[in-house]
Design an enzyme around this catalytic site. Structure first.
Site, PDB file in Angstrom:
ATOM      1  N   ASN A   1      -1.314   2.396 -19.135  1.00  0.00           N
ATOM      2  CA  ASN A   1      -1.581   3.455 -18.144  1.00  0.00           C
ATOM      3  C   ASN A   1      -3.006   3.984 -18.249  1.00  0.00           C
ATOM      4  O   ASN A   1      -3.683   4.210 -17.238  1.00  0.00           O
ATOM      5  CB  ASN A   1      -0.632   4.639 -18.350  1.00  0.00           C
ATOM      6  CG  ASN A   1       0.811   4.275 -18.112  1.00  0.00           C
ATOM      7  OD1 ASN A   1       1.097   3.207 -17.597  1.00  0.00           O
ATOM      8  ND2 ASN A   1       1.720   5.155 -18.493  1.00  0.00           N
TER       9      ASN A   1
ATOM     10  N   ASN B   1       2.921   9.854 -30.232  1.00  0.00           N
ATOM     11  CA  ASN B   1       2.147  10.292 -29.051  1.00  0.00           C
ATOM     12  C   ASN B   1       1.765  11.773 -29.095  1.00  0.00           C
ATOM     13  O   ASN B   1       0.900  12.220 -28.343  1.00  0.00           O
ATOM     14  CB  ASN B   1       2.892   9.985 -27.738  1.00  0.00           C
ATOM     15  CG  ASN B   1       2.874   8.523 -27.354  1.00  0.00           C
ATOM     16  OD1 ASN B   1       3.762   8.049 -26.658  1.00  0.00           O
ATOM     17  ND2 ASN B   1       1.873   7.782 -27.808  1.00  0.00           N
TER      18      ASN B   1
ATOM     19  N   ASP C   1       2.934  -0.182 -21.489  1.00  0.00           N
ATOM     20  CA  ASP C   1       1.587   0.095 -22.006  1.00  0.00           C
ATOM     21  C   ASP C   1       0.527  -0.228 -20.955  1.00  0.00           C
ATOM     22  O   ASP C   1       0.692  -1.157 -20.158  1.00  0.00           O
ATOM     23  CB  ASP C   1       1.363  -0.737 -23.270  1.00  0.00           C
ATOM     24  CG  ASP C   1       0.141  -0.261 -24.046  1.00  0.00           C
ATOM     25  OD1 ASP C   1      -0.338   0.867 -23.793  1.00  0.00           O
ATOM     26  OD2 ASP C   1      -0.347  -1.015 -24.889  1.00  0.00           O
TER      27      ASP C   1
HETATM   28  C1  FPP Z   1       1.188   3.920 -22.869  1.00  0.00           C
HETATM   29  O1  FPP Z   1       0.024   3.721 -22.129  1.00  0.00           O
HETATM   30  C2  FPP Z   1       2.102   4.746 -22.101  1.00  0.00           C
HETATM   31  C3  FPP Z   1       2.575   5.944 -22.495  1.00  0.00           C
HETATM   32  C4  FPP Z   1       2.214   6.570 -23.776  1.00  0.00           C
HETATM   33  C5  FPP Z   1       3.454   6.731 -21.632  1.00  0.00           C
HETATM   34  C6  FPP Z   1       4.433   5.898 -20.851  1.00  0.00           C
HETATM   35  C7  FPP Z   1       4.910   6.749 -19.756  1.00  0.00           C
HETATM   36  C8  FPP Z   1       5.142   6.318 -18.501  1.00  0.00           C
HETATM   37  C9  FPP Z   1       5.071   4.932 -18.056  1.00  0.00           C
HETATM   38  C10 FPP Z   1       5.517   7.275 -17.483  1.00  0.00           C
HETATM   39  C11 FPP Z   1       7.009   7.426 -17.452  1.00  0.00           C
HETATM   40  C12 FPP Z   1       7.358   8.410 -18.438  1.00  0.00           C
HETATM   41  C13 FPP Z   1       7.879   9.610 -18.172  1.00  0.00           C
HETATM   42  C14 FPP Z   1       7.513  10.663 -19.112  1.00  0.00           C
HETATM   43  C15 FPP Z   1       8.771   9.885 -17.036  1.00  0.00           C
HETATM   44  P1  FPP Z   1      -1.348   4.173 -22.766  1.00  0.00           P
HETATM   45  O2  FPP Z   1      -1.649   5.531 -22.268  1.00  0.00           O
HETATM   46  O3  FPP Z   1      -1.312   4.039 -24.247  1.00  0.00           O
HETATM   47  O4  FPP Z   1      -2.302   3.112 -22.123  1.00  0.00           O
HETATM   48  P2  FPP Z   1      -3.628   2.528 -22.751  1.00  0.00           P
HETATM   49  O5  FPP Z   1      -3.203   1.635 -23.890  1.00  0.00           O
HETATM   50  O6  FPP Z   1      -4.196   1.748 -21.622  1.00  0.00           O
HETATM   51  O7  FPP Z   1      -4.492   3.681 -23.168  1.00  0.00           O
END
Ligand code: FPP
Length: 238
Positions: free
Chosen positions: A18, A64, A16
């Site tokens: 990104n 998602n 989590d």
């Molecule tokens: C949550 O962060 C992350 C995800 C929904 C995607 C996770 C995917 C990866 C780490 C890339 C690797 C995956 C693949 C498809 C090869 P968020 O976007 O919810 O972060 P935030 O809470 O900061 O908004």
């Protein structure tokens, strides 16, 4: 690499943070997911180096799909691209790849790619990497129970364990969630009943071997009781 005496046999990670990583840099969220793929590559190698037998990661949840369409299609593109560029290297390192989650909502081309990647690595004897994609813990439990019921198999803890998508892997010993959120978010709800939980403030794109070692060090200090009394407490009472 620090020597940690008590290593988990199975580490699961909710990757989590990104989006926040990207936001802090005034970048589109997808830039955070791209760096998230790099962090995943680093973490896979760190687990291989530390001889952790099983790594399970949450790449895309059943929920998602409700993100903006461009982010959803970007994440799917990232999965295609990661498989194109990494499958050879995973194979060279003896890593076996499995995808957990419902395939029903996935486009047929993606299902083929996932199936082919699993097939290409199925005889590998090194680390097992479970990638949860279009996965939800509630889906997993309902799907397993429905298949058991349809087959007329009595629903017991053992039959459920065998029917859940993670089978035949043991439950995660250590569940890491990055990004300073303290929730399970529908990840491996059944299987994490007795997992040790570790919440890291690090945003996933910044997660690295040092951050993993922090989690492993913390895990090594835990006393796992699985509902029993602590031997220390028992001897104090005796
Ligand atoms: C949550 O962060 C992350 C995800 C929904 C995607 C996770 C995917 C990866 C780490 C890339 C690797 C995956 C693949 C498809 C090869 P968020 O976007 O919810 O972060 P935030 O809470 O900061 O908004």
């Amino acid at each position: 690499m620090p020597s940690v005496k008590k290593l988990p046999a199975h580490v699961a990670i909710v990757m989590d943070g990104n989006g926040r990583w990207a936001q802090k840099r005034h970048l589109p969220r997808l830039a955070g997911h791209k760096r998230g793929v790099d962090a995943l590559k680093t973490t896979i190698q760190a687990c291989v180096d530390r001889a952790i037998p099983i790594l399970t990661v949450f790449a895309f949840s059943s929920e998602n799909w409700s993100r903006p369409a461009s982010e959803v299609s970007g994440l799917i593109e990232l999965l295609y691209a990661a498989l194109r560029s990494e499958l050879g290297s995973l194979g060279q390192r003896g890593i076996r790849l499995r995808f957990l989650g419902s395939r029903q909502e996935l486009e047929p081309g993606l299902c083929t790619v996932l199936h082919d990647a699993e097939h290409a690595t199925q005889a590998n004897q090194g680390m097992l990497l479970n990638v949860c994609f279009n996965y939800g813990g509630r889906w997993d439990i309902v799907d397993a129970a429905a298949r058991l019921a349809a087959a007329g198999t009595p629903i017991t803890e053992a039959s459920m364990n065998a029917a859940l998508s993670l089978a035949p892997c043991p439950d995660p010993d250590l569940l890491i969630r990055t990004g300073d959120e303290h929730r399970l978010s529908n990840f491996l709800l059944w299987q994490c009943a007795y997992s040790e939980l570790y919440f890291s403030p690090v945003l996933w794109p910044d997660f690295d071997a040092a951050a993993l070692d922090e989690a492993l060090k913390d895990y090594a200090s835990r006393e796992r009781r699985f509902g029993r009394t602590s031997p220390l407490a028992a001897s104090a009472l005796a």
